[in-house]
Scaffold this motif. Structure first.
Motif, PDB file in Angstrom:
ATOM      1  N   UNK A 107       0.826  -1.218   0.000  1.00  0.00           N
ATOM      2  CA  UNK A 107       0.000   0.000   0.000  1.00  0.00           C
ATOM      3  C   UNK A 107       0.860   1.269   0.000  1.00  0.00           C
ATOM      4  N   UNK A 108       1.868   1.302   0.853  1.00  0.00           N
ATOM      5  CA  UNK A 108       2.697   2.501   0.945  1.00  0.00           C
ATOM      6  C   UNK A 108       4.110   2.269   0.432  1.00  0.00           C
ATOM      7  N   UNK A 109       4.401   1.067   0.029  1.00  0.00           N
ATOM      8  CA  UNK A 109       5.695   0.741  -0.550  1.00  0.00           C
ATOM      9  C   UNK A 109       5.541  -0.553  -1.337  1.00  0.00           C
ATOM     10  N   UNK A 110       6.553  -0.933  -2.079  1.00  0.00           N
ATOM     11  CA  UNK A 110       6.502  -2.169  -2.852  1.00  0.00           C
ATOM     12  C   UNK A 110       7.020  -3.283  -1.956  1.00  0.00           C
ATOM     13  N   UNK A 111       6.100  -3.956  -1.309  1.00  0.00           N
ATOM     14  CA  UNK A 111       6.431  -4.981  -0.337  1.00  0.00           C
ATOM     15  C   UNK A 111       5.640  -4.762   0.931  1.00  0.00           C
ATOM     16  N   UNK A 112       6.244  -5.084   2.061  1.00  0.00           N
ATOM     17  CA  UNK A 112       5.533  -4.997   3.327  1.00  0.00           C
ATOM     18  C   UNK A 112       5.763  -3.701   4.064  1.00  0.00           C
ATOM     19  N   UNK A 113       4.746  -3.279   4.816  1.00  0.00           N
ATOM     20  CA  UNK A 113       4.865  -2.054   5.607  1.00  0.00           C
ATOM     21  C   UNK A 113       5.937  -2.205   6.673  1.00  0.00           C
ATOM     22  N   UNK A 114       6.237  -3.451   7.082  1.00  0.00           N
ATOM     23  CA  UNK A 114       7.284  -3.657   8.080  1.00  0.00           C
ATOM     24  C   UNK A 114       8.631  -3.155   7.572  1.00  0.00           C
ATOM     25  N   UNK A 115       8.821  -3.194   6.246  1.00  0.00           N
ATOM     26  CA  UNK A 115      10.074  -2.698   5.680  1.00  0.00           C
ATOM     27  C   UNK A 115      10.188  -1.188   5.855  1.00  0.00           C
ATOM     28  N   UNK A 116       9.058  -0.498   5.718  1.00  0.00           N
ATOM     29  CA  UNK A 116       9.045   0.949   5.919  1.00  0.00           C
ATOM     30  C   UNK A 116       9.361   1.306   7.366  1.00  0.00           C
ATOM     31  N   UNK A 117       8.922   0.442   8.298  1.00  0.00           N
ATOM     32  CA  UNK A 117       9.142   0.690   9.715  1.00  0.00           C
ATOM     33  C   UNK A 117      10.494   0.182  10.199  1.00  0.00           C
ATOM     34  N   UNK A 118      11.212  -0.534   9.351  1.00  0.00           N
ATOM     35  CA  UNK A 118      12.513  -1.054   9.751  1.00  0.00           C
ATOM     36  C   UNK A 118      12.442  -2.297  10.616  1.00  0.00           C
ATOM     37  N   UNK A 119      11.310  -3.005  10.589  1.00  0.00           N
ATOM     38  CA  UNK A 119      11.145  -4.243  11.365  1.00  0.00           C
ATOM     39  C   UNK A 119      11.776  -5.396  10.590  1.00  0.00           C
ATOM     40  N   UNK A 120      12.468  -6.276  11.308  1.00  0.00           N
ATOM     41  CA  UNK A 120      13.046  -7.466  10.689  1.00  0.00           C
ATOM     42  C   UNK A 120      12.422  -8.691  11.351  1.00  0.00           C
ATOM     43  N   UNK A 121      11.313  -9.176  10.816  1.00  0.00           N
ATOM     44  CA  UNK A 121      10.614 -10.304  11.427  1.00  0.00           C
ATOM     45  C   UNK A 121      11.279 -11.633  11.068  1.00  0.00           C
ATOM     46  N   UNK A 122      10.698 -12.699  11.546  1.00  0.00           N
ATOM     47  CA  UNK A 122      11.118 -14.043  11.134  1.00  0.00           C
ATOM     48  C   UNK A 122      10.259 -14.550   9.987  1.00  0.00           C
ATOM     49  N   UNK A 123       9.030 -14.050   9.920  1.00  0.00           N
ATOM     50  CA  UNK A 123       8.086 -14.441   8.873  1.00  0.00           C
ATOM     51  C   UNK A 123       7.228 -13.232   8.520  1.00  0.00           C
ATOM     52  N   UNK A 124       6.931 -13.055   7.239  1.00  0.00           N
ATOM     53  CA  UNK A 124       5.944 -12.066   6.782  1.00  0.00           C
ATOM     54  C   UNK A 124       4.931 -12.795   5.906  1.00  0.00           C
ATOM     55  N   UNK A 125       3.669 -12.451   6.078  1.00  0.00           N
ATOM     56  CA  UNK A 125       2.593 -13.113   5.351  1.00  0.00           C
ATOM     57  C   UNK A 125       1.891 -12.100   4.455  1.00  0.00           C
ATOM     58  N   UNK A 126       1.710 -12.475   3.189  1.00  0.00           N
ATOM     59  CA  UNK A 126       1.046 -11.607   2.213  1.00  0.00           C
ATOM     60  C   UNK A 126      -0.190 -12.299   1.638  1.00  0.00           C
ATOM     61  N   UNK A 127      -1.161 -11.487   1.243  1.00  0.00           N
ATOM     62  CA  UNK A 127      -2.352 -11.958   0.551  1.00  0.00           C
ATOM     63  C   UNK A 127      -2.970 -10.762  -0.146  1.00  0.00           C
ATOM     64  N   UNK A 128      -4.274 -10.752  -0.309  1.00  0.00           N
ATOM     65  CA  UNK A 128      -5.016  -9.629  -0.886  1.00  0.00           C
ATOM     66  C   UNK A 128      -4.306  -8.991  -2.077  1.00  0.00           C
ATOM     67  N   UNK A 129      -3.508  -7.938  -1.835  1.00  0.00           N
ATOM     68  CA  UNK A 129      -2.901  -7.148  -2.903  1.00  0.00           C
ATOM     69  C   UNK A 129      -1.928  -7.936  -3.762  1.00  0.00           C
ATOM     70  N   UNK A 130      -1.466  -9.083  -3.298  1.00  0.00           N
ATOM     71  CA  UNK A 130      -0.468  -9.846  -4.034  1.00  0.00           C
ATOM     72  C   UNK A 130      -0.989 -10.352  -5.375  1.00  0.00           C
ATOM     73  N   UNK A 131      -2.303 -10.563  -5.502  1.00  0.00           N
ATOM     74  CA  UNK A 131      -2.841 -11.136  -6.732  1.00  0.00           C
ATOM     75  C   UNK A 131      -3.890 -10.301  -7.433  1.00  0.00           C
TER      76      UNK A 131
END
Length: 445
Positions: free
Chosen positions: A255-279
């Motif tokens: 929505x606000x970047x190409x990928x996950x919003x966690x990247x914008x916030x500088x979060x480094x998770x162990x897992x990220x889950x995508x749906x909705x906008x991906x397809x």
């Protein structure tokens, strides 16, 4: 279909009849709670469509609307029937959707997603979003060896999540809707999922003082920005507990970047889950993660025939490519920001106590009045007459044009004038042509 819809003049008789028929044949009337007509304007919302293109929808009675609401519940970020994405789907169909072998597109998509996440190593795919979060939770528990999941936000309908309400029926009220009865969820799961609120780190501290965590699951953002240090402490707790941190990007992602919003916030998770906008409306979800968590799929049985069909990964690749080439997220931010400012300006002009929240591409409002829910219903009702599908939220789309927004906000101003007058005179309920919209999960018949 034209960019600006003509006002809908006909009462949607066929559409409403179809919905009444559905109530007798489909428990709960729809497959998705968020598409229930009762959540918008009962006995008025046109629940069914015959055609959708760009940002316009035609109902069963031939009425054409501009969709300024959910855009496929957030799945159609590029708009309905995007030709580039549909071409990718047609090519996949022409080459065979399913066979005994695997589609190579899933390997290319996995490579693309790993490249987009410098902390990740591996990917598994699903189709619905809630299903993908359940995959992630299974993998996390398999890695950690512990059962308790601390979570924040909305994460689907599966047993692991609804188990939170086994202990207290209000546990999920601040994360989706009141009234979610965990009937059918095994009582033995009580205590395995425990909620905490966004920015309330002390609640998570309390959870870990009483439990060994198997996972932490949360959305990166929904209504408010994280307070300084919030996610840093989340990451520390995940490391201390050796419990994988799962970031659910199903709503916020792309929505606000190409990928996950966690990247914008500088979060480094162990897992990220995508749906909705991906397809862009086609079913595809992805679980992206670190090898030590993802490799648990070779120990725990996680498998499905339809995770191997071709259309999902093919359209996901095309969708990501278009996000990149068109800088779609910048358009979404501009559209959402314009709408939010338009709501606020109209509310100020017409003395409506309005509160807005959410990130720019996903703004929403609430009318802070004891008749606020009735006023929201009146808003939906009157905007239908103007030729708009709208509610108190917007999922901004690449198909929304500046001209559409100008016309929409002109209609909003007219309708807010009606609402402001009705709130001031106490006549909101009298102006409704049906019941007030529901605010919780409940039986329909």
């Amino acid at each position: 279909m034209d960019e600006k819809a003509e006002p809908a003049r006909e009462q949607p008789t066929y559409t409403l009849a179809q919905y009444e028929r559905a109530k007798q044949l489909i428990p709960g009337a729809t497959q998705l709670l968020s598409k229930r007509a009762e959540l918008f304007a009962p006995e008025q919302w046109p629940a069914y469509y015959t055609e959708a293109e760009g940002a316009t929808v035609v109902d069963m009675d031939g009425n054409e609307y501009v969709d300024m609401s959910y855009m496929g519940i957030g799945s159609c970020v590029l708009g309905y029937g995007d030709e580039d994405i549909d071409t990718a789907a047609r090519n996949a169909i022409d080459n065979g959707v399913m066979s005994t072998l695997n589609p190579p597109e899933e390997v290319e998509l996995a490579e693309t997603l790993v490249e987009m996440h410098d902390w990740a190593d591996m990917v598994r795919f699903g189709r619905p979003g809630g299903e993908a979060v359940s995959i992630a939770v299974r993998l996390a528990r398999a890695y950690s060896g512990d059962e308790t999941v601390a979570f924040c936000g909305y994460h689907g309908w599966h047993d692991w999540y609804l188990a939170a309400n086994l202990e207290a029926e209000e546990n999920l009220e601040d994360h989706l809707l009141p009234g979610l009865d965990p009937k059918g969820v095994p009582q033995s799961l009580e205590g395995t999922s425990v909620p905490f609120h966004y920015n309330e780190i002390e609640e998570l501290e309390q959870i870990i003082s009483e439990n060994d965590l198997g996972a932490i699951v949360m959305e990166p953002i929904r209504n408010e920005q994280p307070e300084p240090g919030f996610f840093e402490r989340i990451r520390e707790i995940a490391d201390e507990q050796d419990a994988p941190l799962i970031i659910d990007e199903i709503t916020a992602g792309f929505r606000e970047n190409i990928g996950g919003y966690h990247q914008k916030l500088g979060i480094r998770p162990d897992v990220a889950v995508y749906g909705k906008a991906l397809g862009n409306g086609y079913p595809i979800s992805a679980v992206v993660g670190r090898e030590h968590v993802m490799d648990q799929a070779q120990e725990s049985f996680i498998s499905s025939t339809f995770w191997t069909e071709r259309i999902g990964p093919a359209v996901a690749l095309a969708t990501i490519e278009k996000y990149r080439s068109e800088n779609v997220h910048k358009h979404l931010i501009e559209i959402g920001r314009s709408v939010r400012e338009g709501w606020e300006g109209a509310a100020e002009r017409h003395n409506i106590p309005l509160h807005t929240s959410g990130i720019d591409p996903l703004p929403h409002f609430s009318i802070e009045h004891n008749e606020g829910q009735a006023a929201k219903t009146l808003f939906v009702q009157e905007m239908l007459k103007q030729g708009y599908l709208t509610t108190d939220s917007l999922y901004a789309s690449y198909a929304h044009t500046p001209e559409m927004i100008t016309n929409y906000l002109d209609a909003v101003d007219t309708v807010f004038e009606t609402i402001g007058t009705a709130l001031n005179s106490g006549t909101v309920l009298q102006q409704l042509n049906g019941p007030v919209a529901h605010t919780k999960f409940e039986r329909l018949n």
